[in-house]
Design an enzyme around this catalytic site. Structure first.
Site, PDB file in Angstrom:
ATOM      1  N   GLY A   8     -12.148   4.037  11.638  1.00  0.00           N
ATOM      2  CA  GLY A   8     -10.714   4.192  11.912  1.00  0.00           C
ATOM      3  C   GLY A   8     -10.408   5.680  11.899  1.00  0.00           C
ATOM      4  O   GLY A   8     -11.231   6.486  12.353  1.00  0.00           O
ATOM      5  N   ASN A   9      -9.249   6.061  11.369  1.00  0.00           N
ATOM      6  CA  ASN A   9      -9.018   7.497  11.162  1.00  0.00           C
ATOM      7  C   ASN A   9      -9.960   8.004  10.087  1.00  0.00           C
ATOM      8  O   ASN A   9     -10.524   9.079  10.193  1.00  0.00           O
ATOM      9  CB  ASN A   9      -7.567   7.739  10.763  1.00  0.00           C
ATOM     10  CG  ASN A   9      -6.684   7.779  11.983  1.00  0.00           C
ATOM     11  OD1 ASN A   9      -7.013   8.462  12.947  1.00  0.00           O
ATOM     12  ND2 ASN A   9      -5.596   7.039  11.958  1.00  0.00           N
ATOM     13  N   ARG A  49      -2.749  -2.329  -3.094  1.00  0.00           N
ATOM     14  CA  ARG A  49      -3.983  -1.632  -2.742  1.00  0.00           C
ATOM     15  C   ARG A  49      -4.020  -0.344  -3.573  1.00  0.00           C
ATOM     16  O   ARG A  49      -3.073   0.444  -3.559  1.00  0.00           O
ATOM     17  CB  ARG A  49      -3.985  -1.272  -1.257  1.00  0.00           C
ATOM     18  CG  ARG A  49      -5.238  -0.534  -0.885  1.00  0.00           C
ATOM     19  CD  ARG A  49      -4.967   0.515   0.137  1.00  0.00           C
ATOM     20  NE  ARG A  49      -6.199   1.230   0.461  1.00  0.00           N
ATOM     21  CZ  ARG A  49      -6.206   2.363   1.134  1.00  0.00           C
ATOM     22  NH1 ARG A  49      -5.081   2.912   1.545  1.00  0.00           N
ATOM     23  NH2 ARG A  49      -7.349   2.964   1.402  1.00  0.00           N
ATOM     24  N   GLU A  94      -7.736  -6.036   5.912  1.00  0.00           N
ATOM     25  CA  GLU A  94      -7.679  -5.575   4.521  1.00  0.00           C
ATOM     26  C   GLU A  94      -6.544  -6.266   3.765  1.00  0.00           C
ATOM     27  O   GLU A  94      -6.701  -6.627   2.601  1.00  0.00           O
ATOM     28  CB  GLU A  94      -7.533  -4.052   4.494  1.00  0.00           C
ATOM     29  CG  GLU A  94      -8.835  -3.389   4.923  1.00  0.00           C
ATOM     30  CD  GLU A  94      -8.701  -1.906   5.213  1.00  0.00           C
ATOM     31  OE1 GLU A  94      -8.176  -1.571   6.304  1.00  0.00           O
ATOM     32  OE2 GLU A  94      -9.114  -1.091   4.385  1.00  0.00           O
ATOM     33  N   ARG A 104      -9.028   7.753  21.334  1.00  0.00           N
ATOM     34  CA  ARG A 104      -8.647   7.440  22.721  1.00  0.00           C
ATOM     35  C   ARG A 104      -8.423   8.711  23.524  1.00  0.00           C
ATOM     36  O   ARG A 104      -8.879   8.836  24.667  1.00  0.00           O
ATOM     37  CB  ARG A 104      -7.360   6.602  22.751  1.00  0.00           C
ATOM     38  CG  ARG A 104      -7.598   5.145  22.475  1.00  0.00           C
ATOM     39  CD  ARG A 104      -6.335   4.441  22.160  1.00  0.00           C
ATOM     40  NE  ARG A 104      -5.733   4.985  20.930  1.00  0.00           N
ATOM     41  CZ  ARG A 104      -4.836   4.353  20.203  1.00  0.00           C
ATOM     42  NH1 ARG A 104      -4.398   3.189  20.573  1.00  0.00           N
ATOM     43  NH2 ARG A 104      -4.368   4.901  19.093  1.00  0.00           N
ATOM     44  N   ASN A 121       0.869  -1.174   0.000  1.00  0.00           N
ATOM     45  CA  ASN A 121       0.000   0.000   0.000  1.00  0.00           C
ATOM     46  C   ASN A 121       0.907   1.225   0.000  1.00  0.00           C
ATOM     47  O   ASN A 121       1.462   1.600   1.025  1.00  0.00           O
ATOM     48  CB  ASN A 121      -0.878  -0.050   1.260  1.00  0.00           C
ATOM     49  CG  ASN A 121      -1.808   1.142   1.370  1.00  0.00           C
ATOM     50  OD1 ASN A 121      -1.800   2.027   0.506  1.00  0.00           O
ATOM     51  ND2 ASN A 121      -2.585   1.181   2.425  1.00  0.00           N
ATOM     52  N   ARG A 159     -11.622  14.565   9.226  1.00  0.00           N
ATOM     53  CA  ARG A 159     -12.528  14.928   8.127  1.00  0.00           C
ATOM     54  C   ARG A 159     -13.921  15.223   8.662  1.00  0.00           C
ATOM     55  O   ARG A 159     -14.417  14.516   9.545  1.00  0.00           O
ATOM     56  CB  ARG A 159     -12.607  13.786   7.102  1.00  0.00           C
ATOM     57  CG  ARG A 159     -11.398  13.727   6.195  1.00  0.00           C
ATOM     58  CD  ARG A 159     -11.437  12.531   5.275  1.00  0.00           C
ATOM     59  NE  ARG A 159     -10.402  11.572   5.627  1.00  0.00           N
ATOM     60  CZ  ARG A 159     -10.357  10.307   5.186  1.00  0.00           C
ATOM     61  NH1 ARG A 159     -11.279   9.858   4.377  1.00  0.00           N
ATOM     62  NH2 ARG A 159      -9.378   9.511   5.555  1.00  0.00           N
TER      63      ARG A 159
HETATM   64  P1  ADP Z   1      -6.531   3.773  10.193  1.00  0.00           P
HETATM   65  O1  ADP Z   1      -7.782   4.308   9.563  1.00  0.00           O
HETATM   66  O2  ADP Z   1      -5.397   4.740  10.162  1.00  0.00           O
HETATM   67  O3  ADP Z   1      -6.174   2.352   9.763  1.00  0.00           O
HETATM   68  P2  ADP Z   1      -7.297   2.515  12.705  1.00  0.00           P
HETATM   69  O4  ADP Z   1      -8.295   1.594  12.102  1.00  0.00           O
HETATM   70  O5  ADP Z   1      -6.063   1.930  13.302  1.00  0.00           O
HETATM   71  O6  ADP Z   1      -6.887   3.688  11.751  1.00  0.00           O
HETATM   72  O7  ADP Z   1      -8.074   3.339  13.839  1.00  0.00           O
HETATM   73  C1  ADP Z   1      -7.474   4.382  14.526  1.00  0.00           C
HETATM   74  C2  ADP Z   1      -8.488   4.932  15.528  1.00  0.00           C
HETATM   75  O8  ADP Z   1      -8.847   3.881  16.435  1.00  0.00           O
HETATM   76  C3  ADP Z   1      -7.931   6.073  16.352  1.00  0.00           C
HETATM   77  O9  ADP Z   1      -8.905   7.105  16.456  1.00  0.00           O
HETATM   78  C4  ADP Z   1      -7.735   5.421  17.702  1.00  0.00           C
HETATM   79  O10 ADP Z   1      -7.866   6.332  18.758  1.00  0.00           O
HETATM   80  C5  ADP Z   1      -8.885   4.451  17.725  1.00  0.00           C
HETATM   81  N1  ADP Z   1      -8.722   3.454  18.782  1.00  0.00           N
HETATM   82  C6  ADP Z   1      -7.821   2.459  18.900  1.00  0.00           C
HETATM   83  N2  ADP Z   1      -7.996   1.798  20.090  1.00  0.00           N
HETATM   84  C7  ADP Z   1      -9.030   2.400  20.718  1.00  0.00           C
HETATM   85  C8  ADP Z   1      -9.706   2.197  21.967  1.00  0.00           C
HETATM   86  N3  ADP Z   1      -9.324   1.250  22.812  1.00  0.00           N
HETATM   87  N4  ADP Z   1     -10.732   3.026  22.275  1.00  0.00           N
HETATM   88  C9  ADP Z   1     -11.114   4.006  21.427  1.00  0.00           C
HETATM   89  N5  ADP Z   1     -10.542   4.244  20.247  1.00  0.00           N
HETATM   90  C10 ADP Z   1      -9.509   3.452  19.887  1.00  0.00           C
END
Ligand code: ADP
Length: 400
Positions: free
Chosen positions: A200-201, A83, A375, A275, A9, A231
């Site tokens: 996720g993000n 990807r 993924e 978090r 990716n 976003r």
């Molecule tokens: P990406 O889209 O970059 O792959 P991820 O799927 O890893 O991102 O998700 C990242 C998000 O998940 C962040 O906002 C992070 O704070 C949140 N996150 C991870 N663990 C926890 C948790 N225990 N409680 C709440 N949010 C969490």
């Protein structure tokens, strides 16, 4: 055929990689980052879960890929899966040929940040490993089954016919993986309606009927839809002209604010990381509390809206870093969704171990699942399928 597939990716200055074999425990993965800079490096996990950190000063994509492949020499992959965020009108994963590469290039105006970076990676791997079959797996492809009433915007027709302005949707590999997995786990829901929430993000929702995407929250670009880390998700389209007229902002500034300075970060004024926002809310920060409320409410609203695409609602799936790990956000979201008979089992929700899949409803309504997304695994699987199909076609052709 291929037992291990190298999944790549490529971003503009980074490469995420994973060597995916049959067993998930054997996966080797990591990230080459800061490419082109003095502190370019590879960080990852190697065989047996051993950490790896390697300095590769000023390495570009090609050099980083060469270094990676040399390190993986003993596990030489039989294929490479790329990807690719935007496939334009391509509807499925494709073996990379000059024609397919041109079509990825042609989709660049629709994903100006992503597709050029993917093409750099493709160019490098095609030059370095001409003997390996390579496949492009598109984020948009899963959503190509959406009906026109879900993918068209109510704007003049020529913008669609002449300029491809329509809803495409993203995170397709994740929505496809978790809905497939949940159908498998649920046993009797191979045919049925799932709502999926990839959080996720970047975050998006999807309605999946009989294994096919029928609607999704992201649109022409990954900005449409639910609230994300930075976003905004949906805003009034007139916000652009309002900001231009009243604050004198140009389009680049507006794009930057809506993509990079909004969402959880914009509302909380603290962080895009859920978090951190949850922690601050627990300590009494009102902006953080509101950010969580807007995030959960808008997510629930998006799921409720997408239910219109499903003849029956049989289950809801949470995935992505937030969806997999935050019982708190799952509970908050479901509190805004009382209308579909969705009933959370709070103990199962709270007790679900991090990184594991599990069912968290109380058995009296549609199923509710948490499914860790994969993924890379899905890209590897699609890559294998495309390569196998090409090999079969070639052997049939050789018989004729
Ligand atoms: P990406 O889209 O970059 O792959 P991820 O799927 O890893 O991102 O998700 C990242 C998000 O998940 C962040 O906002 C992070 O704070 C949140 N996150 C991870 N663990 C926890 C948790 N225990 N409680 C709440 N949010 C969490």
């Amino acid at each position: 055929m291929a037992t291990s597939v190298l999944v790549i990716n490529c971003g503009s200055s980074s490469i995420k990689y994973a060597l995916v074999s049959e067993r998930r425990e054997d996966r080797i993965y990591g990230l080459a980052e800061n490419l082109g800079a003095a502190d370019a490096r590879i960080k990852g996990i190697t065989v047996g879960g051993e950490p790896l950190e390697l300095s590769i000063p000023y390495a570009d994509h090609a050099k980083a890929l060469e270094t990676l492949l040399a390190r993986l020499a003993n596990y030489k992959p039989q294929a490479i899966g790329h990807r690719v965020v935007h496939g334009g009108s391509l509807t499925k994963a494709e073996l990379l040929t000059p024609e397919i590469i041109e079509r990825i290039r042609a989709a660049t105006p629709l994903a100006p940040l992503h597709n050029p970076a993917h093409l750099i990676g493709i160019d490098a791997t095609v030059r370095l490993f001409p003997e390996l079959p390579q496949v492009a797996v598109f984020d948009t492809a899963f959503h190509q089954t959406m009906p026109p009433h879900a993918y068209r915007y109510a704007i003049p027709k020529f913008l669609y016919t002449d300029h491809n302005v329509r809803r495409y949707g993203f995170h397709g590999t994740s929505h496809a993986y978790v809905s497939d997995k949940a159908s498998e786990l649920a046993g009797n829901l191979k045919k049925g309606g799932w709502l999926t929430a990839h959080l996720g993000n970047g975050s998006s929702t999807c309605a999946v009927w009989n294994g096919q995407s029928v609607d999704t929250s992201m649109g022409l670009t990954p900005l449409e839809g639910v609230v994300m880390g930075t976003r905004s998700g949906d805003v009034d389209p007139s916000l652009h002209s309002f900001l231009a007229k009243n604050l004198g902002w140009d389009l680049a500034k507006i794009d930057k604010v809506l993509n990079n300075e909004s969402g959880l970060l914009g509302l909380s004024q603290l962080s895009n990381d859920m978090r951190t926002v949850i922690e601050a809310a627990k300590n009494g920060n009102e902006d953080a509390s509101l950010a969580i409320e807007v995030f959960s409410y808008r997510l629930a609203k998006s799921l409720a809206a997408l239910s219109c695409g499903l003849p029956t609602l049989d289950g809801l799936i949470f995935t992505g870093g937030i969806g997999e790990n935050s019982a708190y956000i799952r509970e908050k979201t479901l509190a805004y969704l009382p209308h579909f008979g969705l009933q959370l089992d709070k103990d199962q929700n709270n007790n679900l171990k991090r990184g594991t899949e599990g069912r968290i409803d109380n058995g009296n309504g549609p199923q509710i699942w948490v499914i860790p997304t994969d993924e890379e695994g899905r890209i590897a699987k699609e890559t294998r399928q495309v390569v196998e199909a090409a090999e079969n076609t070639a052997s049939v052709a050789s018989l004729v």
